[in-house]
Design an enzyme around this catalytic site. Sequence first.
Site, PDB file in Angstrom:
ATOM      1  N   THR A 126       7.479  58.550  68.469  1.00 32.81           N
ATOM      2  CA  THR A 126       7.754  57.655  67.342  1.00 32.81           C
ATOM      3  C   THR A 126       9.235  57.337  67.244  1.00 32.81           C
ATOM      4  O   THR A 126       9.624  56.207  66.920  1.00 32.81           O
ATOM      5  CB  THR A 126       7.269  58.238  66.003  1.00 32.81           C
ATOM      6  OG1 THR A 126       7.968  59.461  65.716  1.00 32.81           O
ATOM      7  CG2 THR A 126       5.775  58.488  66.009  1.00 32.81           C
ATOM      8  N   LYS A 127      10.091  58.310  67.517  1.00 40.50           N
ATOM      9  CA  LYS A 127      11.533  58.062  67.444  1.00 40.50           C
ATOM     10  C   LYS A 127      11.994  57.181  68.600  1.00 40.50           C
ATOM     11  O   LYS A 127      12.875  56.339  68.434  1.00 40.50           O
ATOM     12  CB  LYS A 127      12.303  59.382  67.425  1.00 40.50           C
ATOM     13  CG  LYS A 127      11.930  60.326  66.295  1.00 40.50           C
ATOM     14  CD  LYS A 127      12.018  59.664  64.922  1.00 40.50           C
ATOM     15  CE  LYS A 127      13.424  59.529  64.434  1.00 40.50           C
ATOM     16  NZ  LYS A 127      13.492  58.965  63.063  1.00 40.50           N
TER      17      LYS A 127
ATOM     18  N   LEU B 262       4.286  63.506  69.940  1.00 38.77           N
ATOM     19  CA  LEU B 262       4.165  62.258  69.195  1.00 38.77           C
ATOM     20  C   LEU B 262       5.418  62.016  68.358  1.00 38.77           C
ATOM     21  O   LEU B 262       5.851  60.874  68.198  1.00 38.77           O
ATOM     22  CB  LEU B 262       2.931  62.293  68.284  1.00 38.77           C
ATOM     23  CG  LEU B 262       2.694  61.020  67.479  1.00 38.77           C
ATOM     24  CD1 LEU B 262       2.408  59.841  68.397  1.00 38.77           C
ATOM     25  CD2 LEU B 262       1.553  61.202  66.486  1.00 38.77           C
ATOM     26  N   TYR B 263       6.005  63.078  67.793  1.00 40.00           N
ATOM     27  CA  TYR B 263       7.253  62.915  67.035  1.00 40.00           C
ATOM     28  C   TYR B 263       8.303  62.217  67.889  1.00 40.00           C
ATOM     29  O   TYR B 263       8.915  61.226  67.475  1.00 40.00           O
ATOM     30  CB  TYR B 263       7.774  64.283  66.578  1.00 40.00           C
ATOM     31  CG  TYR B 263       9.205  64.244  66.079  1.00 40.00           C
ATOM     32  CD1 TYR B 263       9.510  63.627  64.873  1.00 40.00           C
ATOM     33  CD2 TYR B 263      10.244  64.805  66.828  1.00 40.00           C
ATOM     34  CE1 TYR B 263      10.827  63.570  64.422  1.00 40.00           C
ATOM     35  CE2 TYR B 263      11.550  64.759  66.376  1.00 40.00           C
ATOM     36  CZ  TYR B 263      11.837  64.131  65.181  1.00 40.00           C
ATOM     37  OH  TYR B 263      13.133  64.077  64.742  1.00 40.00           O
ATOM     38  N   ALA B 264       8.504  62.709  69.114  1.00 40.87           N
ATOM     39  CA  ALA B 264       9.487  62.110  70.010  1.00 40.87           C
ATOM     40  C   ALA B 264       9.108  60.672  70.352  1.00 40.87           C
ATOM     41  O   ALA B 264       9.976  59.791  70.424  1.00 40.87           O
ATOM     42  CB  ALA B 264       9.606  62.935  71.292  1.00 40.87           C
TER      43      ALA B 264
END
Length: 341
Positions: free
Chosen positions: A158-159, A154-156
Amino acid sequence: MAKKTCVITGTAGFIGYHLADLLLTQGHQVVGIDIVSDYYEVSLKEARLVNLKKFEGFVEKRIDLADWSAVETVFKEYRPDICVNLAAQAGVRYSLENPRAYLHSNVDGFLNILEACRHYPVEHLVYASTSSAYGANTSMPFKVSESAEHPMTLYAATKKSNEMMAHAYSHLFNIPSTGMRFFTVYGPWGRPDMALFMFTKDIIAGKPINVFNNGNMQRDFTYVKDIVEGISRLADIPPGIDLDWDSNNPNPSTSGVAPYRVVNIGNTRCEKLMRYIEVLEEKLDIKAEYNMLPMQDGDVPATWADVTELSEITGYKPSVTIEEGIGHFVDWYKFYYKINS
């Protein structure tokens, strides 16, 4: 760069601190936005801010990026020339535990930055993306001209969404924007949840270090001073519309309808994790014990940056070796935590 007023978000953070320090040293005014969250030890963040407050040109604004009213107030008062968005909920693994924090900071917060740049126009919006955007890609070195549509966390995601949001705003409101995909940044004043910091802490304490994927990881380790030098140079060169862009065969790193681009900032070397650890052992003069573990969810076995675009735009290419960079980190760590050699 001529003297500018720069809003930098995340100035209590690792990269934001180093960039603010560089720009302040060059004589620019820096308006630093940071909520100073407790994701990791607040005392380290406060110590970074203490150093920045020594500069007359530094203004601290302790606000939440997801608070539109607060963000707008800053832009309305200071009318920045440049905005560099580095604030984010960081950490690939933490996104498995607390996904909503990533939407709050990385998506809602970034939307407010875009809105601020829309209503209070800037010469250039520069923002942090990540090498994690390449996700399931295995063709290396990673090139921004190639598709990156399969994030693994999810981090990737969002970016990656930040890049798409920036393109839309660049197109609709003529905001020159540059997204920067960082590759495994390390160095003094680093984050305690990052590998080098954790390895150093555990090795000094005589504890085994956790080595994932049984040590068969490779990373493009990039020294923080190389990262911020690249950012500062990019900030001074806003993109235009790519007149050679082909809508039938679109280059995802530029645009024919918006002043937009995405670049990699990495060291252009694919280093084995075990070599990284060996160098740390040499600098500490301590042999580590290893706790070999399988690959963690969301991790990828290797990263490697092609920085052709960064070099062509700025004339700059990161160059600090891991031997030099890890040495600087160990010196800082011992000084900051008062450890006698």
